[in-house]
Design an enzyme around this catalytic site. Structure first.
Site: not given
Lengths: 467, 467, 467, 467
Positions: B24, B113, B160-161, B283, B291, B323, B328, B331
């Site tokens: 890791s 651990n 709204t909407h 572009s 953009n 553990y 892992q 994490k």
């Protein structure tokens, strides 16, 4: 500042931090060889009337150099040093360096949109093919183990809800595991086909092109059946790549289920499995530890890939049709899923080969937990009891035997026979007998398991031939 | 072979591929400084009776060297070259190189651990603090813009909407955006507190230790309130790190909603927003393009982080307590969420500062879409109509005005008055009047928006002071 | 056609299928009592100058009737029969039936947007409170079991990676489980506080109101600290409800980990746990089966709720600020998570109470798998060995003992002493001795476990007092 | 107490609350007709030597009664009243009531495991078929609109990043939308095939049966190609149902992208789309509102289904092979996804038919945002400029024109020609000319769009014929 492919109308340079944030180079470097292939096909399309044969030769020559630089690792180093926005721009820039005036022509008639869409399909096809091979190899390896364990006669208590259910052959369990990899192989093959259907190259940004590109020629050169039908759809379509990611996720979910079993069986409480030292890890504190880490990591990888796939789909939800920059995150997510799942599937196969089964221990517990109770019930049914009455009588026998701390035996069958008013009922009372009594196709019976192995072997041969 | 911290009982070396799969290091290198801090505190704990002051001094000296190597980048290069399993093992190995015999003592009384659990908490605290600062800074920046736009009197049609609803001040919208970052800041502060509660160091692998470790001293040295209460719980508990990841995800989801609005407003159909060149991209094909990429990328990042968080939680589902190696992957997932979300939140703030509002254009459309219809209805209610009758009359007026291609005007109010049998009804008929008529706390009324700005500013000052 | 609250400008009736698709009644009926409470507070707000006391009395009377109809079930039946769009509209319609002319006034100055936002907060607060109580009760129940098992001296082999690690008290494991519910209870309490902060009522659709609503009065009547600061933010803010859903998901994830352990321990290979008949299920085919179904269902529920929460967050990604109809799906998702998680948490507690531990069996296996190897290594460290040398020597002893099929014993310690050049080393060689030798706070040592129980009990008492 | 199918060995009744928690009746009632079909096939399998023809006739008669009761709704009411555990048990119980002694034989040789697996496949096949039909119908409806809009010559500014990119025909956009439903239809067809491959019936709990069941006959009767190969695999395999859920999710994600566009286009800022009154909703507060709710709800449904699918997969991660009760949650999740997605896809089609395009408005804005700049650049390339030079010159022209507040015109082309040293360059300067100049297959050119429509129509006809 990086080598940008755009900027004609811009008066201020880009913010360096935002440029770095927007870069996808680390995620899409893996696409480099596929972009080169795609670019070569675009040269083919341009040769249909847009560029001269001489220019085309220059471009092909430059792309061949890039291909070699990719193989050697020089390209990645160069692209990183140049701060390239993405792999596609980095290749374009390198071609311009190598091909002089001709280099400026490579991007004529194409946009990064059709370029990325095509490159992703080539990548998808490649990975679908190798994933299929891995799945088939793992299935074949498991089938081979099934053959060995059938010959050895290894039995165990088949479980549901983790509770002993019925005696089965270990080979029978292994076949169930192999089936999942066979189905995975079929799914990968289907993805490969989908990714070879239509070629987006020549779709431009979204509207097609005013240049006379030979789209059919390019599609054929890349091994596609045909050019894509609608440019707007083609540039925003990520279906094949998503299908690949999904197939990987599903394969890993299946693998995670086998991992769970192998992890449980590695615990001394079961003691069914010993993982060779080369695939085990220890503890920095506890000297006696031998942990089945690869299986734990694959199991967890499945879960995190499920989430990653949901994340990839979520980036598409409510996204307007055609290209939006959000698709860059989708692309990175898909690539990450593919690469991380691929290494996990490889690790699974490798760790599986390090597994040894404790045949003696497994077989000796196959009858524990009253796993033959169903056979007793079936014998009662065969002698006229209804399913429910048989269930009740066998259940009562289990309670009685359990209270006496013994297994089911002839006395229990006799007692049930009395209750039924029948005489002379015979029931299989050992795991061996139980397994031998199974007679339906697909069951754990010895002969049937032999048929399953042969059939699986045939299917794998067939799948390999078609791949 | 890598420098492994275990292996006393192993007779065969690890499979290199599986070792690489299990590593890791790439994911947890970011934890290096926090592991050093944690290790220093463990020396403190050992000094309580396990090791001599001289040995402690050697260890501290070595750890200080490692800290400098981490800062300079030398440590990462070395760890990668050594093929270390993870950052924790790499630091341990380096200390052994640097501290001679004393180096062998560092790992006494601890396991990876409790070491990992503690290190993750220190990392969580650090990132919670910086995330809080970013959230507060973004909120402050938006509040400042709200102040400017209120002074400028910029209005728009609140929606709204996505349909025009009522006229509002742009400042009022900006405050709504700022509120989300204030809440994010509060959530990050809460995570910081949780991560400073109890210190797992000294929990060993899961059972505690037989050595007389000074757990209280170590906890205090690391800024925790107390040592953790139960070792088994402590080594498997990832709550604070998950809380951090979750807070990041939520902050990004909020940001994505603002991104969506800014992207929409950047389109010429709205033309409300211009993003400075430095934050825009073009572009490779279309010369005119500008953009709003950073906002698109942040929006997509939110979605993929939602999936990643689900994946992290899924790795924990059904995982036995204490553990398991699956943690892992948890994490790595948490770290990835934190780092990728963090860069996205930074980019959002940076891009937001590149936004200019077209005040004239916004204000001129504030009345479009009959946004004052509710004011007309409210005027009717104030003159005796029920809510439903008022709604009906104002709705009919809209239909009539729309068919005539005009805005609502005095004639509509008069007509409604006739229907009500009332006379002399006055209604706000312009966006300015509509906004001025709002009188509830929290509304878009000019004065109220001023109050909101002041209140937000106060809260931000208060939050900064507490951070 | 249903009783719609809108439609003044519409000339065609709604499509029945689309209306049914858009209805959220089945999902939000659970909000009914909270909408009544919210509506009563709105009457309070209106009494500040909008409606007369008489009208207010009529409205309150009608709402009291609705409250009784909700309790009796009559309201739900009526709302379904009427084809109501959602529970809010159904209550409004019923009030208009009951309160005559006054009924038409209830909706003055409010929109469904602020109404829904407020109602959801009241629901959130209620469920956060009951969830907290459940979590505390479960923790208390587990702590009580820990007390009993400590008194009984039950031991087991504590595991990591499902491999035996070190001997621990069962009470110690139970405390680790209880800790998770204590943290869950704290999270639920925090949600309750957040949901009581600011009251959206009076925010209207998004802009506030022109009517002189007594927002402060309404907020106080509903138990909020203050009215919300910005109307636009208030109507689209679902943070507290999301926090509640998240807290439930996290609590379930924790529970799923305990479920996994209990399911594994129920298998005959372990035989540590017997689940009473009342909480077990059998098989329709296999008479002997006793399956730990409730724990399997809770485990799976955790996983599906993780996905559901991701789905709820995904509905918000890229959604424009303020109210969009998408929030209806968010609302339904949150309610579904809350209700389904709540029943799962209840079931967990109920099933946990049906668990019996086989103390004899557990304790007898506490030393299996060389769980005292770490104690041996610690003894060597205490006699001058470095952590690595001790680890190596203890590891070699395990390999030797394993090959001889025996446990670690005095001869192994003596052999290691020779290697170290030390004499007279004493190490704990039984699980009892190993546990007794633990001396750090938080460890599995007998006295420490007692401290942990006392401390947990204190915290639970404190949490209950604050609830 | 409910009618349980098990319990022979139990001495205490189940806890009522846990039984209710464990019930899946509400979720799986939708499977009722498929369970009846499955049960009829099991009778066929039993007739192969286990039961008499007379008993078989009794059972078939009873199942026919149940089928009618399911159609009339009587069955659901009865099952709920009886507190049935799940639909499978409820049907079994009803058959026992109806068929007397014969009823007790129905469950011989089968377990709920193979029964549920088979029933789910039948359900999957049915829904895959209807989903395919819906997808094809929606595609056909969109293609028809494409045909009309092509005839009307409707144009618009095709966008990427929501910024104007190039002029395109509306028909071209509609085709891109239709393509997605065509692919969805193909995916549903593939699921239908997968769900018809192998029949689990006769697999028993996990090991097969000792009874001489006619598995091949049952499989054929149910329309499967063959009996499943391995019983253990068959009872735990949910692949086809997951494939169906996944196909639905993907179809909804596609639909959500179209929804987003239609919602944006419904806003007055665009004004491209008007949704008929019958598919719009209003506001309880704002009289003028017309909201595109169905599209918002479908958009949100896509997101929540993405999460639900992740949740369903997560329930499988790390689950031991064969049947675990967790699969009940998986089943409920899949059914919920299928049913909720199905209603959303139906609603989408229905709402789409209520859309009218404002042709005049769309077409009049097709050139806005300098959408012909790429055509200008292409003209320069065709006259000898490299792609990069052309891009630069056209970009500069845009900046100049923008500063003058005008469109690109002949003067810009002439100016660029001077820079190039070329003369007499002609470029398309109107949207019409731009579209007409496209000549690649798949482009937005008029003729090409005609080809696309014809090709799509052919494919749809072909797909319908195969369905």
């Amino acid at each position: 500042v990086a080598q940008l492919q755009w900027g004609g109308r811009f008066t201020a340079p880009p913010d360096e931090s935002l440029l770095a944030f927007g870069s996808s180079l680390e995620e899409d470097l893996v696409l480099a060889p596929f972009d080169v292939t795609c670019s070569m096909a675009h040269v083919r399309a341009l040769r249909g009337g847009v560029i001269s044969d001489e220019h085309a030769a220059w471009l092909i020559g430059a792309l061949e150099v890039v291909a070699r630089e990719i193989d050697s690792g020089a390209f990645a180093a160069r692209a990183r040093a140049a701060g390239a926005e993405d792999v596609h721009g980095a290749i374009d820039a390198r071609v311009r360096e190598l091909a002089g005036a001709a280099g400026e022509l490579l991007h004529a008639g194409r946009s990064r949109n059709d370029q990325v869409a095509t490159t992703l399909l080539l990548y998808t096809r490649d990975r679908a093919s190798s994933a299929g091979a891995t799945a088939r190899a793992t299935a074949a390896s498991i089938v081979q183990r099934a053959r060995e364990e059938r010959d050895a006669g290894t039995m165990l208590a088949g479980c549901t809800h983790r509770q002993p259910a019925q005696p089965v052959l270990l080979a029978f369990v292994l076949i169930a595991w192999a089936e999942q990899f066979v189905r995975a192989a079929r799914r990968f093959a289907a993805v490969g086909s989908i990714a070879a259907e239509v070629c987006p190259l020549g779709s431009g940004a979204l509207a097609g092109s005013t240049l006379p590109l030979d789209r059919a020629g390019a599609a054929a050169a890349l091994g596609f059946t045909a050019p894509s039908r609608n440019a707007l759809d083609a540039v925003g379509n990520r279906d094949a790549a998503l299908d690949l990611a999904h197939s990987y996720v599903r394969a890993l979910v299946d693998a995670s289920r086998i991992c769970e079993e192998l992890i449980a069986w590695s615990a001394p409480a079961y003691g069914f499995v010993r993982l060779a030292d080369r695939a085990s890890t220890g503890s920095s504190l506890m000297p006696q530890k031998r942990n089945p880490d690869p299986f734990e990591l694959v199991r967890a990888r499945a879960s995190s890939m499920v989430g990653a796939y949901a994340g990839a789909l979520a980036t598409l939800c409510g996204l307007a049709t055609s290209y939006q920059r959000d698709l860059q995150e989708t692309k990175a997510a898909v690539i990450s899923i593919v690469e991380r799942s691929s290494s996990a599937l490889d690790a699974f196969g490798r760790a599986f080969d390090a597994v040894t089964f404790d045949r003696q221990r497994m077989s000796s517990t196959a009858g524990d937990g009253y796993t033959i109770a169903t056979d007793v019930a079936d014998a009662l049914i065969a002698n006229g009891a209804t399913a429910r009455v048989a269930h009740m009588l066998a259940g009562a026998a289990v309670v009685r035997a359990e209270s006496l701390g013994r297994a089911l035996d002839e006395s229990d069958v006799a007692e049930a026979a009395v209750q039924l008013g029948a005489s002379d009922i015979h029931a299989p009372l050992t795991p061996e007998a139980s397994i031998a009594a199974k007679q339906t196709a697909g069951s754990t019976g010895w002969a049937m398991v032999g048929d399953q192995i042969a059939s699986l072997q045939d299917e794998l041969t067939h799948l390999s031939a078609g791949a």
